[in-house]
Design a protein around this motif. Structure first.
Motif, short mmCIF file in Angstrom:
data_model
loop_
_atom_site.label_atom_id
_atom_site.label_comp_id
_atom_site.label_asym_id
_atom_site.label_seq_id
_atom_site.Cartn_x
_atom_site.Cartn_y
_atom_site.Cartn_z
N LEU A 14 0.74 -1.46 0.00
CA LEU A 14 -0.15 -0.20 0.15
C LEU A 14 0.49 1.63 -0.27
O LEU A 14 0.54 2.45 -0.68
CB LEU A 14 -0.41 0.07 1.49
N ALA A 15 2.14 1.32 0.74
CA ALA A 15 3.22 2.26 0.34
C ALA A 15 2.79 2.46 -0.51
O ALA A 15 3.03 3.61 -1.33
CB ALA A 15 4.29 2.30 1.55
N ALA A 16 3.39 1.98 -1.35
CA ALA A 16 4.51 2.18 -2.57
C ALA A 16 3.27 1.73 -4.13
O ALA A 16 3.60 2.56 -4.81
CB ALA A 16 4.40 0.09 -2.97
N PHE A 17 1.90 2.07 -3.36
CA PHE A 17 1.21 2.54 -4.01
C PHE A 17 0.86 3.78 -4.12
O PHE A 17 0.99 4.63 -5.52
CB PHE A 17 -0.23 2.08 -3.70
N ASN A 18 1.40 4.50 -3.25
CA ASN A 18 1.01 6.18 -3.39
C ASN A 18 2.76 6.50 -4.00
O ASN A 18 2.21 7.26 -3.93
CB ASN A 18 1.65 6.31 -1.64
N LEU A 19 3.74 5.79 -4.21
CA LEU A 19 4.43 6.50 -4.48
C LEU A 19 4.82 6.58 -6.62
O LEU A 19 5.65 7.22 -6.12
CB LEU A 19 6.04 5.78 -4.56
N ARG A 20 3.70 6.86 -6.77
CA ARG A 20 3.87 6.95 -8.65
C ARG A 20 2.48 8.06 -8.90
O ARG A 20 2.28 9.09 -9.96
CB ARG A 20 3.85 5.91 -9.43
N PRO A 21 1.32 7.65 -8.28
CA PRO A 21 -0.33 8.37 -8.65
C PRO A 21 -0.41 9.77 -8.75
O PRO A 21 -0.78 10.47 -9.89
CB PRO A 21 -0.79 7.72 -7.94
N GLY A 22 0.62 10.83 -7.49
CA GLY A 22 0.64 12.07 -7.64
C GLY A 22 1.90 12.80 -8.85
O GLY A 22 1.27 13.98 -8.97
N ILE A 23 2.39 12.03 -9.62
CA ILE A 23 3.22 12.39 -10.30
C ILE A 23 2.57 11.71 -11.80
O ILE A 23 2.03 12.66 -12.93
CB ILE A 23 4.36 11.73 -11.23
N THR A 24 2.11 10.83 -12.15
CA THR A 24 1.53 9.60 -13.37
C THR A 24 0.23 10.53 -13.67
O THR A 24 -0.49 10.19 -14.59
CB THR A 24 1.53 8.12 -13.54
N SER A 25 -0.61 10.57 -12.26
CA SER A 25 -1.63 11.02 -13.10
C SER A 25 -2.54 11.93 -13.75
O SER A 25 -3.41 12.23 -13.70
CB SER A 25 -3.17 10.95 -11.46
N VAL A 26 -1.50 12.83 -13.41
CA VAL A 26 -1.79 14.63 -14.36
C VAL A 26 -1.42 14.27 -16.06
O VAL A 26 -1.88 15.27 -16.30
CB VAL A 26 0.01 15.40 -13.98
N SER A 27 -0.60 12.92 -16.46
CA SER A 27 -0.66 13.27 -17.84
C SER A 27 -1.72 13.17 -18.36
O SER A 27 -1.69 13.69 -19.34
CB SER A 27 0.54 12.09 -18.13
#
Length: 395
Positions: A14-27
């Motif tokens: 669950l911690a790992a799930f938090n490490l990319r959406p804040g960046i990748t959801s923007v595109s």
């Protein structure tokens, strides 16, 4: 003990799930953001570049925080920071506000990411390889979900990109309760001997700088197409939803390369071969986007396989180049910190070129050329100390 291990495993995922959406959801919603907030492509690219800069810079301080405080508490605190900053995007009313949320998300990722590696080493020492595989896979899955679902969520949630971006704070909402429990069950040991033996970064080592340059260019290449692939697909005539789907396919295509790399290296041990293979895969994907009208699905698969393999190799090479765990840690810290700062420049350059030239085609030319440089650097970096590896790889 079994229950504790399961708890720690789920907390890690669950911690790992938090490490990319804040960046990748923007595109997937970048076009809507630029239109509503009046941002240029160059300024919008900072939504990717700023988190990467913070990732690189803040990772230098993760170890110091862990030495002073319990690392599990630090992880919990910064997962909360990521979640809060992501949720605050719901209230975005200016480009500056949105960029500030990106800054805090990047800082949180920069602290949490290296500490999770230490968490694995501390609690799963005999299963480190498999746990790192689960950790990496979880990050890719989180990134894939956020890219693929942000546009549908935008339409579902009052047709607002703000709601689509803020939704991904839900990952922190699920992770935090588990991590509060983890802090209670975690052992509170501190290795004073290791603290006294803090090794400095290899700033005077030429080969370390060569490796850092390689990691930086790989990171730059990877995040350029991660940030702009949906927009490139839209420019070629696709819808925003289709662009998001292509981004998701690219992320999912990373999984085979990431998971199978150890097995592939047993078959062909030569790092040179795999650096060339994965870089050529990226270059083929970029060339298909640039020179053909073939469905972007094929390009995204090539980009995902190549990007996933190259990123995995950047994690492996510092271990290859060093003789001890402490030395490997300092090389990894230097290559990731400085490398990600180099990589952060990439999305901005692509946005600037698009603003200035009105097309992504020249940027694709640049990225294809960058692939050639990466191959040359990789060959220079992996010049064998003995001939045995090359003999084995040829056989």
């Amino acid at each position: 003990m079994i229950n504790r291990n399961r708890l720690f495993l789920f907390a890690l995922i669950l911690a790992a799930f938090n490490l990319r959406p804040g960046i990748t959801s923007v595109s997937p919603v970048l076009h809507g953001i630029t239109k509503e907030l009046g941002m240029s492509s160059a300024s919008a690219s900072l939504l990717t570049s700023i988190p990467l800069l913070c990732f690189g810079f803040c990772s230098l301080f993760a170890g110091r925080l862990a030495n002073r405080y319990q690392s599990e508490k630090i992880i919990t605190f910064f997962i909360a920071c990521i979640g809060i900053a992501t949720f605050l995007r719901f209230f975005s009313n200016s480009s500056i506000y949105l960029l500030i949320t990106a800054l805090f998300i990047g800082a949180g990722i920069g602290i949490v990411s290296p500490l999770l590696s230490g968490f694995i080493k501390s609690y799963f020492p005999e299963k480190a390889a498999s746990m790192i595989g689960i950790y990496s896979t979880s990050m890719v899955v989180g990134a894939s979900i956020s890219i693929g679902l942000t546009t549908p969520l935008q339409r579902l949630l009052n047709d607002s990109w703000k709601n689509g971006l803020a939704f991904w704070s839900i990952f922190a909402l699920f992770a935090l309760p588990l991590w509060f429990i983890v802090t209670k069950y975690a052992h509170h040991h501190t290795n004073k001997a290791s603290q006294k033996r803090r090794a400095s970064l290899p700033l005077k080592n030429k080969e370390a700088w060569l490796l850092t340059s390689f990691v930086g260019l790989v990171t730059l290449l990877f995040y350029c197409f991660a940030a702009w692939l949906p927009a490139i697909v839209e420019e070629k005539g696709g819808t925003s939803a289709f662009g998001g789907l292509i981004g998701t396919i690219s992320m999912l295509a990373q999984l085979p390369a990431t998971l199978l790399l150890p097995s592939l290296l047993r078959v062909i041990p030569s790092r040179r071969f795999w650096i060339t293979f994965f870089t050529l895969s990226v270059m083929i994907g970029l060339s298909l986007l640039c020179f053909t009208n073939l469905t972007p699905v094929v390009s995204s698969i090539c980009l995902g396989i190549g990007g996933g393999g190259l990123v995995s190799l950047t994690l492996l090479l510092p271990i290859d180049k060093t003789a001890s765990s402490i030395e490997a840690s300092t090389w990894s810290a230097m290559t990731q910190a400085i490398g990600y700062m180099i990589g952060a420049v990439g999305p901005f350059i692509i946005g600037f070129l698009h603003d200035y030239l009105g097309s992504f085609v020249p940027a694709l030319y640049l990225l294809i050329t960058l692939g050639l440089i990466i191959i040359l650097l990789g060959w220079k970096l992996t010049k064998p100390a003995n001939v045995l590896e090359e003999v084995i790889s040829v056989k």
